[in-house]
Enzyme design. Structure first.
Site, PDB file in Angstrom:
ATOM      1  N   SER A 129       0.824  -1.204   0.000  1.00 42.16           N
ATOM      2  CA  SER A 129       0.000   0.000   0.000  1.00 42.16           C
ATOM      3  C   SER A 129       0.855   1.249   0.000  1.00 42.16           C
ATOM      4  O   SER A 129       1.969   1.268   0.556  1.00 42.16           O
ATOM      5  CB  SER A 129      -0.899  -0.002   1.242  1.00 42.16           C
ATOM      6  OG  SER A 129      -1.495   1.262   1.449  1.00 42.16           O
ATOM      7  N   TYR A 154      -2.139  -0.258  10.086  1.00 41.81           N
ATOM      8  CA  TYR A 154      -2.363  -0.821   8.751  1.00 41.81           C
ATOM      9  C   TYR A 154      -1.094  -0.699   7.916  1.00 41.81           C
ATOM     10  O   TYR A 154      -0.631  -1.669   7.303  1.00 41.81           O
ATOM     11  CB  TYR A 154      -3.528  -0.101   8.060  1.00 41.81           C
ATOM     12  CG  TYR A 154      -3.642  -0.437   6.587  1.00 41.81           C
ATOM     13  CD1 TYR A 154      -4.016  -1.706   6.177  1.00 41.81           C
ATOM     14  CD2 TYR A 154      -3.364   0.519   5.606  1.00 41.81           C
ATOM     15  CE1 TYR A 154      -4.112  -2.024   4.826  1.00 41.81           C
ATOM     16  CE2 TYR A 154      -3.457   0.209   4.262  1.00 41.81           C
ATOM     17  CZ  TYR A 154      -3.829  -1.055   3.873  1.00 41.81           C
ATOM     18  OH  TYR A 154      -3.915  -1.370   2.543  1.00 41.81           O
TER      19      TYR A 154
END
Length: 336
Positions: A129, A154
């Site tokens: 990501s 995350y």
């Protein structure tokens, strides 16, 4: 014709579109998902329904944190290639649900790595990501840059995935490619993403939350462009670089590569909203707020390495992509 391809997270936004593209090529796809309730499960089921009519598609309902279940699945459907997109997504959700991220993104990924190792999988492609760039300020974000300062759990789990994948690639000669996705959007998108939330709120006459008082930029990347890049990566199997001297996170002496996959065109959030307003034919009620914890004010992908490797050239501007999403949204929710 290749053998079996696994797509984990097949009921998710990117997983669904990528599985569809593979099936359109006549590939055999095992789609895996645990259908967790992070967002509307019916949307996930409806995506799957689009895939289930294809005779080359098999769906397996499985949580990848289930070690025995994953081992059994590797034995039952030995894959030639694994595309690992399953993850607990969302920056803000990770602030209050940290254990979910470790179970899905770390433990689940370990089970995938172990299966790929023992089955001698030809190529593992996994989702990272743009969130890994964290406190980085040099633009555009490059895979050559250090990313040791994440600002959400995350992001930290995605950085952990990159390190775990590299370790397995080095120790077991496992060909691995990681893709750092940059704000992917389009039809069948995720309800927790800005475009979906804004569209719903504007159509309902509700205010939208505009963080950092609108001083945000994102490298919005249309799903069709992402899928084309992924299809190119699938066949570009990494090989070892035993003589490598120019070390950086994107390359290794191991058969390991890491790429940004973005639009290379950061868009100001207020302009993004303006284009959405035009597509909807309505004006947004804006609720301006400070920057949220875990969020970054800007993202911008340096895609030179992916372009050089597979010819990746995204071509969909938001002026085209947003109306396509709006058309899907109106059709899916039966809004005239």
């Amino acid at each position: 014709m290749t053998g079996v391809i696994w797509v984990t997270g097949a009921a998710g936004f990117i997983g669904f579109h990528f599985a569809r593209a593979l099936l359109d090529q006549g590939r055999r796809v095992i789609g895996i998902d645990n259908l967790n309730p992070y967002y509307d499960v019916q949307l996930k089921r409806d995506r799957l329904q689009q895939l289930k009519n294809d005779p080359n598609f098999v769906f397996v309902h499985l949580d990848l944190a289930d070690r025995a279940g994953v081992e059994q699945l590797f034995a039952q459907f030995p894959p030639e290639i694994v595309v690992h997109l399953a993850a607990q997504a969302g920056v803000r959700y990770s602030l209050d649900h940290p254990h979910t991220y470790v179970e899905s993104n770390v433990v689940g990924f370990l089970h995938i790595l172990e299966g790929c190792r023992h089955q001698r999988v030809k190529h593992l492609v996994f989702a990272s990501s743009s969130s890994v760039y964290g406190l980085n300020t040099k633009m555009p974000f490059s895979v050559k840059d250090n990313v040791d300062h994440p600002i959400s759990l995350y992001a930290a789990t995605k950085k952990a995935n990159e390190l775990m994948a590299h370790t397995y690639s080095y120790l077991f000669n496992l060909p691995v490619t990681g893709l750092r996705f940059f704000t992917v959007y389009g039809p069948w998108g995720r309800p927790d993403m800005a475009l979906f939330k804004f569209t719903r709120a504007i159509l309902e006459g509700q205010p939208i939350d505009v963080y950092n008082h609108g001083q945000m930029e994102r490298d919005f990347t249309y799903i069709d462009d992402v899928v084309q890049g992924m299809l190119g990566v699938l066949e570009q199997i990494p090989t070892p670089n035993p003589g490598l001297t120019d070390f950086h996170p994107g390359v290794s002496v191991a058969p390991y590569r890491l790429y940004n996959i973005g639009n290379h065109r950061p868009v100001k959030l207020l302009y993004f909203i303006e284009v959405l307003e035009q597509a909807l034919g309505r004006t947004a009620i804006k609720n301006f707020l400070p920057l949220q914890p875990g969020d970054v004010p800007a993202t911008y992908a340096d895609i030179a390495d992916l372009t050089a490797a597979v010819g990746f050239l995204p071509h969909t501007p938001i002026e085209e992509g947003i109306p396509k999403f709006v058309a899907w949204y109106r059709d899916y929710y039966r809004i005239s």
